[in-house]
Design a protein around this motif. Structure first.
Motif, PDB file in Angstrom:
ATOM      1  N   GLY A 283       0.750  -1.316  -0.162  1.00 59.50           N
ATOM      2  CA  GLY A 283       0.074  -0.053  -0.028  1.00 59.50           C
ATOM      3  C   GLY A 283       0.873   1.421  -0.069  1.00 59.50           C
ATOM      4  O   GLY A 283       0.110   2.181   0.138  1.00 59.50           O
ATOM      5  N   ARG A 284       1.941   1.271  -0.215  1.00 57.98           N
ATOM      6  CA  ARG A 284       2.944   2.321  -0.119  1.00 57.98           C
ATOM      7  C   ARG A 284       2.977   2.843  -1.603  1.00 57.98           C
ATOM      8  O   ARG A 284       2.785   2.094  -2.397  1.00 57.98           O
ATOM      9  N   ALA A 285       3.136   4.160  -1.908  1.00 57.88           N
ATOM     10  CA  ALA A 285       3.261   4.620  -3.302  1.00 57.88           C
ATOM     11  C   ALA A 285       4.251   3.947  -3.824  1.00 57.88           C
ATOM     12  O   ALA A 285       5.431   3.875  -3.503  1.00 57.88           O
ATOM     13  N   LEU A 286       3.982   3.621  -5.123  1.00 58.08           N
ATOM     14  CA  LEU A 286       4.908   3.109  -6.010  1.00 58.08           C
ATOM     15  C   LEU A 286       5.511   1.920  -5.745  1.00 58.08           C
ATOM     16  O   LEU A 286       6.683   1.517  -6.183  1.00 58.08           O
ATOM     17  N   THR A 287       4.891   1.117  -4.866  1.00 56.27           N
ATOM     18  CA  THR A 287       5.092  -0.375  -4.558  1.00 56.27           C
ATOM     19  C   THR A 287       4.312  -1.322  -5.285  1.00 56.27           C
ATOM     20  O   THR A 287       4.122  -2.578  -5.155  1.00 56.27           O
ATOM     21  N   SER A 288       3.356  -0.730  -6.158  1.00 59.14           N
ATOM     22  CA  SER A 288       2.421  -1.649  -6.932  1.00 59.14           C
ATOM     23  C   SER A 288       3.055  -1.656  -8.311  1.00 59.14           C
ATOM     24  O   SER A 288       4.319  -1.015  -8.523  1.00 59.14           O
ATOM     25  N   PHE A 289       2.591  -2.602  -9.369  1.00 61.34           N
ATOM     26  CA  PHE A 289       3.175  -2.889 -10.622  1.00 61.34           C
ATOM     27  C   PHE A 289       3.050  -1.574 -11.297  1.00 61.34           C
ATOM     28  O   PHE A 289       2.016  -0.948 -11.523  1.00 61.34           O
ATOM     29  N   GLN A 290       4.364  -1.137 -11.820  1.00 56.56           N
ATOM     30  CA  GLN A 290       4.334   0.169 -12.458  1.00 56.56           C
ATOM     31  C   GLN A 290       4.981  -0.158 -14.237  1.00 56.56           C
ATOM     32  O   GLN A 290       5.442  -1.242 -14.347  1.00 56.56           O
ATOM     33  N   THR A 291       4.303   0.786 -15.051  1.00 60.51           N
ATOM     34  CA  THR A 291       4.616   0.597 -16.597  1.00 60.51           C
ATOM     35  C   THR A 291       5.406   1.918 -17.085  1.00 60.51           C
ATOM     36  O   THR A 291       4.546   2.530 -17.838  1.00 60.51           O
ATOM     37  N   PRO A 292       6.383   2.483 -16.517  1.00 60.05           N
ATOM     38  CA  PRO A 292       6.876   3.779 -16.838  1.00 60.05           C
ATOM     39  C   PRO A 292       7.122   4.122 -18.410  1.00 60.05           C
ATOM     40  O   PRO A 292       7.103   5.006 -18.747  1.00 60.05           O
ATOM     41  N   LEU A 293       7.247   3.045 -19.111  1.00 56.78           N
ATOM     42  CA  LEU A 293       7.927   3.006 -20.716  1.00 56.78           C
ATOM     43  C   LEU A 293       6.730   2.748 -21.427  1.00 56.78           C
ATOM     44  O   LEU A 293       6.945   2.538 -22.763  1.00 56.78           O
ATOM     45  N   ALA A 294       5.677   2.552 -21.091  1.00 59.41           N
ATOM     46  CA  ALA A 294       4.465   1.919 -21.935  1.00 59.41           C
ATOM     47  C   ALA A 294       3.621   3.038 -22.579  1.00 59.41           C
ATOM     48  O   ALA A 294       3.923   4.302 -22.269  1.00 59.41           O
ATOM     49  N   ALA A 295       3.099   2.813 -23.673  1.00 62.01           N
ATOM     50  CA  ALA A 295       2.379   3.516 -24.438  1.00 62.01           C
ATOM     51  C   ALA A 295       0.843   3.504 -23.521  1.00 62.01           C
ATOM     52  O   ALA A 295      -0.139   3.210 -24.024  1.00 62.01           O
ATOM     53  N   PHE A 297      -1.636   5.606 -22.985  1.00 61.76           N
ATOM     54  CA  PHE A 297      -2.816   6.146 -23.237  1.00 61.76           C
ATOM     55  C   PHE A 297      -3.646   5.078 -23.933  1.00 61.76           C
ATOM     56  O   PHE A 297      -4.966   5.019 -23.811  1.00 61.76           O
ATOM     57  N   LYS A 298      -3.141   3.835 -24.413  1.00 66.98           N
ATOM     58  CA  LYS A 298      -4.012   2.818 -25.106  1.00 66.98           C
ATOM     59  C   LYS A 298      -4.551   1.903 -24.174  1.00 66.98           C
ATOM     60  O   LYS A 298      -5.530   1.091 -24.511  1.00 66.98           O
ATOM     61  N   PHE A 299      -4.387   2.037 -22.963  1.00 64.90           N
ATOM     62  CA  PHE A 299      -4.668   1.168 -21.893  1.00 64.90           C
ATOM     63  C   PHE A 299      -5.424   1.822 -20.735  1.00 64.90           C
ATOM     64  O   PHE A 299      -5.049   2.741 -20.223  1.00 64.90           O
ATOM     65  N   ASN A 300      -6.464   1.057 -19.826  1.00 67.45           N
ATOM     66  CA  ASN A 300      -7.175   1.500 -18.781  1.00 67.45           C
ATOM     67  C   ASN A 300      -7.850   3.010 -18.871  1.00 67.45           C
ATOM     68  O   ASN A 300      -7.639   3.779 -17.951  1.00 67.45           O
ATOM     69  N   GLY A 301      -8.143   3.103 -20.218  1.00 67.22           N
ATOM     70  CA  GLY A 301      -9.394   4.248 -20.205  1.00 67.22           C
ATOM     71  C   GLY A 301      -8.493   5.514 -20.794  1.00 67.22           C
ATOM     72  O   GLY A 301      -7.262   5.952 -20.222  1.00 67.22           O
ATOM     73  N   TRP A 302      -8.990   6.229 -21.722  1.00 69.55           N
ATOM     74  CA  TRP A 302      -8.550   7.402 -22.089  1.00 69.55           C
ATOM     75  C   TRP A 302      -8.533   8.819 -21.395  1.00 69.55           C
ATOM     76  O   TRP A 302      -7.913   9.453 -21.686  1.00 69.55           O
ATOM     77  N   ALA A 303      -9.346   8.602 -20.267  1.00 70.98           N
ATOM     78  CA  ALA A 303      -9.230   9.751 -19.560  1.00 70.98           C
ATOM     79  C   ALA A 303      -7.949   9.783 -18.615  1.00 70.98           C
ATOM     80  O   ALA A 303      -7.541  10.885 -17.804  1.00 70.98           O
ATOM     81  N   GLU A 304      -7.091   8.597 -18.717  1.00 68.82           N
ATOM     82  CA  GLU A 304      -5.779   8.796 -18.173  1.00 68.82           C
ATOM     83  C   GLU A 304      -5.591   9.011 -16.718  1.00 68.82           C
ATOM     84  O   GLU A 304      -4.896   9.775 -16.097  1.00 68.82           O
ATOM     85  N   LYS A 305      -6.411   8.383 -16.052  1.00 69.10           N
ATOM     86  CA  LYS A 305      -6.450   8.272 -14.249  1.00 69.10           C
ATOM     87  C   LYS A 305      -5.481   7.504 -14.020  1.00 69.10           C
ATOM     88  O   LYS A 305      -5.174   7.628 -13.086  1.00 69.10           O
ATOM     89  N   PHE A 306      -4.955   6.294 -14.787  1.00 68.79           N
ATOM     90  CA  PHE A 306      -4.166   5.372 -14.165  1.00 68.79           C
ATOM     91  C   PHE A 306      -2.827   5.322 -14.919  1.00 68.79           C
ATOM     92  O   PHE A 306      -2.340   4.216 -15.126  1.00 68.79           O
ATOM     93  N   THR A 307      -2.540   6.190 -15.513  1.00 70.14           N
ATOM     94  CA  THR A 307      -0.947   6.101 -16.000  1.00 70.14           C
ATOM     95  C   THR A 307       0.008   5.725 -15.066  1.00 70.14           C
ATOM     96  O   THR A 307       1.072   4.894 -15.240  1.00 70.14           O
ATOM     97  N   ILE A 308       0.155   6.516 -13.698  1.00 70.11           N
ATOM     98  CA  ILE A 308       0.791   5.833 -12.658  1.00 70.11           C
ATOM     99  C   ILE A 308      -0.191   5.039 -11.867  1.00 70.11           C
ATOM    100  O   ILE A 308      -1.176   5.609 -11.529  1.00 70.11           O
ATOM    101  N   LYS A 309       0.248   3.781 -11.591  1.00 71.19           N
ATOM    102  CA  LYS A 309      -0.975   2.888 -11.185  1.00 71.19           C
ATOM    103  C   LYS A 309      -0.783   3.289  -9.399  1.00 71.19           C
ATOM    104  O   LYS A 309      -0.054   3.270  -8.969  1.00 71.19           O
ATOM    105  N   PRO A 310      -2.190   3.301  -8.800  1.00 71.88           N
ATOM    106  CA  PRO A 310      -2.382   3.536  -7.527  1.00 71.88           C
ATOM    107  C   PRO A 310      -1.564   2.490  -6.490  1.00 71.88           C
ATOM    108  O   PRO A 310      -1.154   1.620  -6.995  1.00 71.88           O
TER     109      PRO A 310
END
Length: 396
Positions: A283-295, A297-310
């Motif tokens: 539950g600490r910030a940035l200890t969930s699975f992250q994808t910093p080099l991914a495209a 916008f194509k995933f998890n909704g175009w509103a871009e609320k989950f670019t950095i995973k909670p």
């Protein structure tokens, strides 16, 4: 940049080039965003132009391509300037070298050196972010090899990631992120689909960028294939990966990722859906699975609320439907689609919100026109957000 000068010299030497190919493309886009909690809406009219040249002889080629992005209407937060009274539109003004590369290709093998696009598999972990005006490129050396029929190896060493923030990037949004990043894929075309093993050692070696906490090692496997059954085309994919901290990352964590996806093309109508899970640590910030080099916008909704995973991870259940036509009057490659997402946390299973994404696009000659709309309805994460895009793309 020494490499740019060498590439420009190679491209300008017709005695050694059998072909010289001009490169040109342009994109005009209007983006409107409304976000609860902010006093003003965002309105962005941006024009992105890319131009360059590619010279080749035999298996050797040299390519130089520049790009510029102009904010014709700049009533938005570009992520670099101003205060946050309007929603973010991640398309700052920019003039830069987009690509500058040397490439040698022969008999199924290739080596590329310099600033280049790298898009692996479906871009879930490594991509170009083509939707954003400035996109993302990599200063890297990349080798692609086919040692035997049905087997393909892809290895890259990246020393700098050129981000979408452009030449004015600063602070947590740097124009370039240095580090010793290694990207490795090994794929086999099996009878049931392409089976890919991958390993990504991402080194985000800039303290200003999340305090090194996006550096990670990810190992995983992916299966993707298609089948035709009585004129119906089935596409399917499944993937699993595990991620741990890497290099200077101060967090000690591990998190799992998995996804399943399937789609049916009924020769016009299309339906599909899937489930994607980004595991959480403690539950600490940035200890969930992250994808910093991914495209992203194509995933998890175009509103871009989950670019950095909670911090508590993400579960995305989605379903979509659409229709495609080869031609409708003067229009070609006509597509309409709708996708629904339900977002939850992986840890503690809390409902984040729901989103609807709509798309209509068609091509006329060399121009593609598209209308997109995203509506995110928040429950326990972020705030209600609505976005609209009107876009024209032209290529030579």
């Amino acid at each position: 940049m020494r490499a740019v000068a060498l590439l420009a010299l190679a491209a300008a030497t017709p005695a050694t080039a059998q072909t010289i190919k001009p490169l040109a493309e342009a994109r005009l886009r209007y983006e409107h965003a409304e976000q609860d909690g902010l006093p003003l809406d965002a309105d962005a009219v941006t024009m992105r132009v890319r131009a360059g040249v590619e010279a080749s002889t035999g298996g050797l080629s040299a390519l130089v391509e520049a790009q510029g992005n102009l904010a014709i209407v700049g009533d938005y937060l570009d992520g670099l300037h101003g205060v946050q009274t309007r929603p973010l539109v991640a398309d700052p003004q920019n003039v830069a070298i987009y690509r500058a590369q040397l490439r040698y290709a022969r008999a199924g093998h290739s080596v590329t050196l310099g600033r280049q696009r790298i898009a692996l598999d479906d871009e879930r972990f490594v991509g170009n972010i083509p939707f954003r005006q400035n996109a993302q490129t990599f200063d890297a050396v990349r080798g692609e090899f086919s040692p035997m029929k049905g087997v393909r190896a892809d290895f890259s060493y990246v020393w700098s990631v050129r981000t979408l923030w452009g030449i004015d990037g600063n602070g947590a949004r740097q124009r370039a992120i240095s580090g010793d990043t290694v990207l490795a894929n090994l794929a086999w075309a099996s009878p049931i689909g392409t089976l890919t093993g991958f390993g990504y050692w991402i080194d985000q070696d800039e303290a200003a960028v999340q305090g090194f906490r996006l550096s990670s090692r990810t190992l995983g496997v992916r299966l993707a294939g298609t089948r035709s059954i009585s004129g119906v085309k089935l596409a399917y994919a499944a993937s699993y990966a595990r991620q741990v901290d890497h290099h200077r990352n101060p967090n000690d964590y591990q998190a799992d990722y998995w996804t399943v996806d399937a789609a049916l093309d009924l020769n016009g109508p299309r339906i599909g859906g899937g489930y994607e899970v980004f595991g959480a640590g403690d539950g600490r910030a940035l200890t969930s699975f992250q994808t910093p080099l991914a495209a992203n916008f194509k995933f998890n909704g175009w509103a871009e609320k989950f670019t950095i995973k909670p911090a508590d991870g993400l579960r995305d259940l989605y379903a979509g439907a659409g229709w495609g036509w080869k031609a409708v009057g003067p229009l070609r490659a006509v597509t309409v689609s709708a996708t629904w997402h339900r977002f939850e946390s992986d840890r503690l299973i809390r409902h984040y919100g729901d989103e609807i994404d709509l798309l209509a696009q068609a091509r006329i000659g060399r121009t593609t026109a598209a209308i997109r709309y995203a509506d995110y309805r928040a429950d326990r994460f972020a705030t209600d957000t609505r976005k609209l895009w009107l876009q024209l793309d032209w290529t030579i």
